[in-house]
Design an enzyme around this catalytic site. Structure first.
Site, PDB file in Angstrom:
ATOM      1  N   HIS A 123      12.901  32.305  -4.250  1.00 12.79           N
ATOM      2  CA  HIS A 123      13.636  33.545  -4.513  1.00 12.79           C
ATOM      3  C   HIS A 123      14.451  33.374  -5.792  1.00 12.79           C
ATOM      4  O   HIS A 123      14.966  32.290  -6.050  1.00 12.79           O
ATOM      5  CB  HIS A 123      14.610  33.847  -3.366  1.00 12.79           C
ATOM      6  N   THR A 129      10.908  17.047  -3.940  1.00 13.28           N
ATOM      7  CA  THR A 129      11.458  17.977  -4.932  1.00 13.28           C
ATOM      8  C   THR A 129      10.824  17.790  -6.299  1.00 13.28           C
ATOM      9  O   THR A 129      10.947  18.666  -7.153  1.00 13.28           O
ATOM     10  CB  THR A 129      12.984  17.770  -5.065  1.00 13.28           C
ATOM     11  N   LYS A 130      10.190  16.614  -6.522  1.00 16.42           N
ATOM     12  CA  LYS A 130       9.568  16.321  -7.826  1.00 16.42           C
ATOM     13  C   LYS A 130       8.184  15.741  -7.584  1.00 16.42           C
ATOM     14  O   LYS A 130       7.933  15.148  -6.521  1.00 16.42           O
ATOM     15  CB  LYS A 130      10.404  15.282  -8.575  1.00 16.42           C
ATOM     16  N   LYS A 187       7.674   2.297  -1.539  1.00 22.21           N
ATOM     17  CA  LYS A 187       6.666   1.231  -1.665  1.00 22.21           C
ATOM     18  C   LYS A 187       5.670   1.607  -2.757  1.00 22.21           C
ATOM     19  O   LYS A 187       5.381   2.790  -2.942  1.00 22.21           O
ATOM     20  CB  LYS A 187       5.879   1.051  -0.356  1.00 22.21           C
TER      21      LYS A 187
HETATM   22  C1  LIG Z   1       5.944   6.482   5.401  1.00 25.61           C
HETATM   23  C2  LIG Z   1       5.422   5.547   6.482  1.00 25.61           C
HETATM   24  C3  LIG Z   1       3.888   5.594   6.516  1.00 25.61           C
HETATM   25  C4  LIG Z   1       5.865   4.159   6.052  1.00 25.61           C
HETATM   26  O1  LIG Z   1       5.503   3.229   7.016  1.00 25.61           O
HETATM   27  P1  LIG Z   1       5.737   1.664   6.690  1.00 25.61           P
HETATM   28  O2  LIG Z   1       4.960   1.279   5.461  1.00 25.61           O
HETATM   29  O3  LIG Z   1       5.439   0.916   7.931  1.00 25.61           O
HETATM   30  O4  LIG Z   1       7.286   1.642   6.276  1.00 25.61           O
HETATM   31  P2  LIG Z   1       8.432   0.690   6.820  1.00 25.61           P
HETATM   32  O5  LIG Z   1       8.631   0.937   8.272  1.00 25.61           O
HETATM   33  O6  LIG Z   1       8.136  -0.701   6.327  1.00 25.61           O
HETATM   34  O7  LIG Z   1       9.718   1.289   6.087  1.00 25.61           O
HETATM   35  C5  LIG Z   1      10.149   0.868   4.807  1.00 25.61           C
HETATM   36  C6  LIG Z   1      11.534   1.483   4.579  1.00 25.61           C
HETATM   37  O8  LIG Z   1      11.403   2.902   4.414  1.00 25.61           O
HETATM   38  C7  LIG Z   1      12.141   3.607   5.420  1.00 25.61           C
HETATM   39  N1  LIG Z   1      11.310   4.711   5.878  1.00 25.61           N
HETATM   40  C8  LIG Z   1      10.060   4.656   6.380  1.00 25.61           C
HETATM   41  N2  LIG Z   1       9.609   5.881   6.675  1.00 25.61           N
HETATM   42  C9  LIG Z   1      10.607   6.737   6.380  1.00 25.61           C
HETATM   43  C10 LIG Z   1      10.737   8.131   6.506  1.00 25.61           C
HETATM   44  N3  LIG Z   1       9.747   8.885   6.952  1.00 25.61           N
HETATM   45  N4  LIG Z   1      11.900   8.699   6.081  1.00 25.61           N
HETATM   46  C11 LIG Z   1      12.904   7.925   5.611  1.00 25.61           C
HETATM   47  N5  LIG Z   1      12.829   6.592   5.477  1.00 25.61           N
HETATM   48  C12 LIG Z   1      11.695   6.000   5.869  1.00 25.61           C
HETATM   49  C13 LIG Z   1      12.366   2.581   6.526  1.00 25.61           C
HETATM   50  O9  LIG Z   1      13.531   2.896   7.272  1.00 25.61           O
HETATM   51  C14 LIG Z   1      12.492   1.299   5.756  1.00 25.61           C
HETATM   52  O10 LIG Z   1      13.792   1.252   5.199  1.00 25.61           O
HETATM   53  P3  LIG Z   1      14.582  -0.165   5.056  1.00 25.61           P
HETATM   54  O11 LIG Z   1      13.736  -0.992   4.098  1.00 25.61           O
HETATM   55  O12 LIG Z   1      15.913   0.235   4.508  1.00 25.61           O
HETATM   56  O13 LIG Z   1      14.618  -0.760   6.424  1.00 25.61           O
HETATM   57  C15 LIG Z   1       5.957   5.928   7.901  1.00 25.61           C
HETATM   58  O14 LIG Z   1       7.307   5.531   8.026  1.00 25.61           O
HETATM   59  C16 LIG Z   1       5.862   7.424   8.168  1.00 25.61           C
HETATM   60  O15 LIG Z   1       6.760   8.223   7.872  1.00 25.61           O
HETATM   61  N6  LIG Z   1       4.701   7.839   8.736  1.00 25.61           N
HETATM   62  C17 LIG Z   1       4.373   9.224   8.973  1.00 25.61           C
HETATM   63  C18 LIG Z   1       3.939   9.429  10.423  1.00 25.61           C
HETATM   64  C19 LIG Z   1       3.473  10.835  10.635  1.00 25.61           C
HETATM   65  O16 LIG Z   1       4.072  11.790  10.159  1.00 25.61           O
HETATM   66  N7  LIG Z   1       2.377  11.009  11.306  1.00 25.61           N
HETATM   67  C20 LIG Z   1       1.806  12.343  11.477  1.00 25.61           C
HETATM   68  C21 LIG Z   1       0.435  12.260  11.989  1.00 25.61           C
HETATM   69  S1  LIG Z   1      -0.749  12.542  10.684  1.00 25.61           S
END
Ligand SMILES: CC(C)(COP(=O)(O)OP(=O)(O)OC[C@H]1O[C@@H](n2cnc3c(N)ncnc32)[C@H](O)[C@@H]1OP(=O)(O)O)[C@@H](O)C(=O)NCCC(=O)NCCS
Length: 182
Positions: free
Chosen positions: A108, A161-162, A179
């Protein structure tokens, strides 16, 4: 009765899919029906792509969906049909979209002090693009104009946002790289 007939016609002709259009939405429950209605409504709809029921799609004709894309329930894709050349959502091959993801292309307008936002119209839309092989975690929001790089991951509940590059994992609000995958 006239209202019912009008609603059936609206659902069939409108540029939308979703639970608010029950006379086309039921087709998303059956794979063959889903493919037929999606091929009819979308700008393009790839082979073996799947849109699960309870997704809301607005302005389907401005949205292209690649091969093997999966869009899980409760997702909202909100394209903009005001301009022929902008306001598109492009979802390339092999993209996975979790439940409850929201993807937008326009905001908007809000520049006029004291004027209700509803009276200010919209900024021009931008294209939002999900590159090949990326994965968008549940309940994320992609704001207008962002590009999600190839094979990148958006963590659940992120607000993007970016634009983000290829081969990274982003998470949080606003989403930041947590990562590198390369
Ligand atoms: C993004 C994702 C894949 C990363 O998994 P991972 O590689 O195992 O990541 P880790 O657990 O090692 O987390 C690394 C850091 O990022 C943070 N982090 C991970 N996912 C996050 C999220 N979604 N939001 C905020 N922080 C997140 C963790 O707290 C950790 O922080 P720290 O280093 O300060 O402890 C997973 O966390 C995620 O969000 N998966 C999505 C699941 C989903 O939506 N499924 C739907 C079905 S399709």
């Amino acid at each position: 009765m006239i209202g019912l007939i009008k609603k059936i016609k609206f659902d069939i002709k409108s540029d939308r899919l979703g639970p608010d259009c029950p006379f086309t939405h039921w087709r998303l429950f059956f794979k063959k029906e889903m493919t037929t209605i999606c091929k009819k409504k979308f700008l393009s709809f790839g082979e073996n792509a799947e849109i699960r029921p309870y997704s809301f799609i607005v302005n389907c004709s401005k949205i292209s969906i690649g091969n093997r894309v999966v869009i899980r329930p409760g997702t909202m894709l909100f394209a903009d049909n005001r301009f022929p050349d902008k306001g598109k959502i492009t979802i390339e091959n092999d993209v996975l979209i979790g439940s409850g993801v929201h993807i937008y292309v326009s905001n908007h307008a809000y520049g006029k002090k004291g004027v209700p936002i509803i009276e200010q119209g919209h900024f021009d839309p931008q294209d939002t693009i999900l590159k090949k092989g990326c994965w968008i975690g549940a309940n994320s929001v992609l704001l207008p104009g962002v590009v999600i790089g190839e094979n990148s991951i958006v963590g659940a509940g992120s607000i993007v946002t970016k634009s983000i590059p290829a081969n990274v994992v982003v998470a949080g609000n606003p989403a930041k790289t947590i990562k590198n995958l390369s």
